[in-house]
Design an enzyme around this catalytic site. Structure first.
Site, PDB file in Angstrom:
ATOM      1  CG  ASP A  34      -0.254  -0.169   2.538  1.00 40.26           C
ATOM      2  OD1 ASP A  34       0.818   0.445   2.737  1.00 40.26           O
ATOM      3  OD2 ASP A  34      -0.760  -0.925   3.394  1.00 40.26           O
ATOM      4  CB  SER A 131      12.093 -22.572   2.111  1.00 47.24           C
ATOM      5  OG  SER A 131      12.195 -23.265   3.336  1.00 47.24           O
ATOM      6  CE1 TYR A 144       7.413 -20.507   3.517  1.00 50.63           C
ATOM      7  CE2 TYR A 144       8.662 -22.430   4.233  1.00 50.63           C
ATOM      8  CZ  TYR A 144       8.630 -21.128   3.768  1.00 50.63           C
ATOM      9  OH  TYR A 144       9.807 -20.455   3.560  1.00 50.63           O
ATOM     10  CE  LYS A 148       8.805 -20.279   0.259  1.00 55.79           C
ATOM     11  NZ  LYS A 148       9.169 -19.023  -0.437  1.00 55.79           N
ATOM     12  CB  VAL A 177      17.209 -17.155   7.204  1.00 47.68           C
ATOM     13  CG1 VAL A 177      17.916 -15.803   7.116  1.00 47.68           C
ATOM     14  CG2 VAL A 177      17.642 -18.056   6.045  1.00 47.68           C
ATOM     15  CB  THR A 179      13.824 -13.745   8.936  1.00 50.02           C
ATOM     16  OG1 THR A 179      13.092 -14.975   9.028  1.00 50.02           O
ATOM     17  CG2 THR A 179      14.963 -13.894   7.933  1.00 50.02           C
TER      18      THR A 179
END
Length: 229
Positions: A34, A131, A144, A148, A177, A179
């Site tokens: 946005d 991933s 997920y 992938k 990772v 994150t």
């Protein structure tokens, strides 16, 4: 100086990659969901340009980008954004499956389609941040992992189709990772989280840059990155 369009540049691997490319003077185009997020990204990366479109609504990407300035030549399109909804097959209803596939597979496919003319014009490069779950599906992350696996198929088909146009395609398969997504996942699963056991986002960004900078006589088609010893 290259021109790169990045999704997911706000944090994690996307932020590390955008930061690395900005530091070396490349031109950044950043996708935001946005206008408020777009303003934040321009502040985070001075000199960058933004496009506004919601990856959660892949069918609306073409209309959202219509009329917005976008690069005529694109050296790379970096698909970093993604979502993860943990759950087993027995627990996940249709909605999280649909949401996961929309952001992780359908949006990258549609965004790539829309930007292929710019990529072909530059002999550009498409990079998919996949991933380890895109190679070996762990229990409890079925939607997920399935998305992938599908992203892997998208990359392989695109590589074969676009070879004649000089467009290179790379898939990166990182392990865990450090994150915000990884931290949230551990919290939801009730698992301890130690960033020291994870790959740094900057290390993944360095691998992406290596793929982009490889001379034109070769392609790093698949990169698997595991946490160090």
């Amino acid at each position: 100086m290259g021109t790169h369009l990045i999704t997911g540049a706000g944090s994690g691997i996307g932020a590390a990659t955008a930061g690395l490319l900005a530091e070396r003077g490349d031109e950044l185009w950043l996708l935001a969901r946005d206008t408020a997020r777009a303003a934040q990204l321009r502040e985070q990366y001075p000199g960058s340009r933004t496009l506004v479109a919601d990856l959660a609504v892949p069918g609306g990407l073409a209309a959202a980008l219509e009329g917005q300035d976008r690069p005529g030549r694109l050296d790379s399109l970096l698909h970093v954004a993604g979502v993860m909804e943990p759950g087993a097959v027995a627990d996940l209803a249709a909605e999280p499956w649909q949401e996961t596939f929309a952001v992780n597979v359908m949006a990258p496919a549609e965004l790539t389609r829309l930007l292929l003319p710019a990529l072909r014009a530059a002999g550009g490069h498409v990079v998919f941040l996949n991933s380890g779950a895109g190679l070996h599906a762990p229990p409890g992350l079925v939607a997920y992992a399935a998305s992938k696996f599908a992203l892997k198929a998208l990359a392989e088909a695109l590589r074969a189709e676009e070879h004649q146009h000089g467009v290179r395609v790379t898939t990166v398969y990182p392990g865990e990772v450090d994150t915000p997504m990884q931290a949230r996942l551990h919290d939801r699963l009730g698992l301890p989280y130690d960033p020291r056991t994870c790959i740094r986002p900057e290390s993944v960004a360095a691998a992406v840059a290596t793929a982009l900078d490889l001379p034109r006589d070769g392609t790093l088609s698949d990169l698997m990155i595991r946490p160090g010893c």
